[in-house]
Design a protein around this motif. Structure first.
Motif, PDB file in Angstrom:
ATOM      1  N   SER A  81      -4.874 -40.019  29.952  1.00  0.00           N
ATOM      2  CA  SER A  81      -4.082 -39.532  28.823  1.00  0.00           C
ATOM      3  C   SER A  81      -4.875 -38.583  27.931  1.00  0.00           C
ATOM      4  N   SER A  82      -6.185 -38.706  27.923  1.00  0.00           N
ATOM      5  CA  SER A  82      -6.987 -37.813  27.084  1.00  0.00           C
ATOM      6  C   SER A  82      -7.382 -36.524  27.810  1.00  0.00           C
ATOM      7  N   PRO A 135      -7.046 -32.894  29.369  1.00  0.00           N
ATOM      8  CA  PRO A 135      -6.215 -31.740  28.987  1.00  0.00           C
ATOM      9  C   PRO A 135      -5.051 -31.475  29.936  1.00  0.00           C
ATOM     10  N   SER A 160      -3.116 -33.558  31.218  1.00  0.00           N
ATOM     11  CA  SER A 160      -2.004 -34.485  30.990  1.00  0.00           C
ATOM     12  C   SER A 160      -0.935 -33.879  30.093  1.00  0.00           C
ATOM     13  N   THR A 161      -1.250 -32.796  29.390  1.00  0.00           N
ATOM     14  CA  THR A 161      -0.271 -32.157  28.510  1.00  0.00           C
ATOM     15  C   THR A 161       0.490 -31.015  29.187  1.00  0.00           C
ATOM     16  N   LEU A 162       0.168 -30.749  30.446  1.00  0.00           N
ATOM     17  CA  LEU A 162       0.859 -29.676  31.163  1.00  0.00           C
ATOM     18  C   LEU A 162       2.316 -30.038  31.423  1.00  0.00           C
ATOM     19  N   SER A 163       3.161 -29.049  31.315  1.00  0.00           N
ATOM     20  CA  SER A 163       4.551 -29.228  31.707  1.00  0.00           C
ATOM     21  C   SER A 163       4.603 -29.326  33.228  1.00  0.00           C
ATOM     22  N   ASN A 220       5.858 -39.553  36.062  1.00  0.00           N
ATOM     23  CA  ASN A 220       5.386 -38.338  36.740  1.00  0.00           C
ATOM     24  C   ASN A 220       5.846 -38.311  38.188  1.00  0.00           C
TER      25      ASN A 220
END
Length: 72
Positions: A7-8, A10, A12-15, A37
Motif C-alpha cells: 500500500s505504501s 508508489p 499502488s496509486t496507479l489507475s 485488483n
C-alpha cells in the motif's frame, strides 16, 4: 506486513487503465494481489482465454479461503 509495504508503494496509486499499469501487469502476481485488483484485471482482460484463466485463479483463491475458514 506485506499489505503495508504494497500500500505504501508508489505503483499502488496507479489507475488500472493507465499505460504504466498495463505494462506492470506482467510483474503482478495474481495469486496474491488484492481481490479488488484481481476483479479489475478480470474486467479489463482483452481476451476470453485470459479472462477464463483469471476466473480460475479467483475461484481457486475462494476455495482455499473457504477451506481455511478465512474471508476471501
Amino acid at each position: 506486513m506485506i499489505d503495508s509495504i504494497v500500500s505504501s508503494h508508489p505503483f499502488s496509486t496507479l489507475s488500472p487503465d493507465s499505460d504504466l499499469a498495463i505494462l506492470l501487469l506482467d510483474l503482478a502476481d495474481v495469486t496474491i494481489m488484492s481481490a479488488s485488483n484481481l476483479e479489475c484485471l478480470i474486467a479489463s482482460s482483452p481476451s476470453n482465454e485470459i479472462r477464463a484463466y483469471l476466473h480460475g485463479v479467483r475461484d481457486m483463491r475462494l476455495s482455499i479461503a473457504a477451506c481455511l475458514g478465512t474471508p476471501a
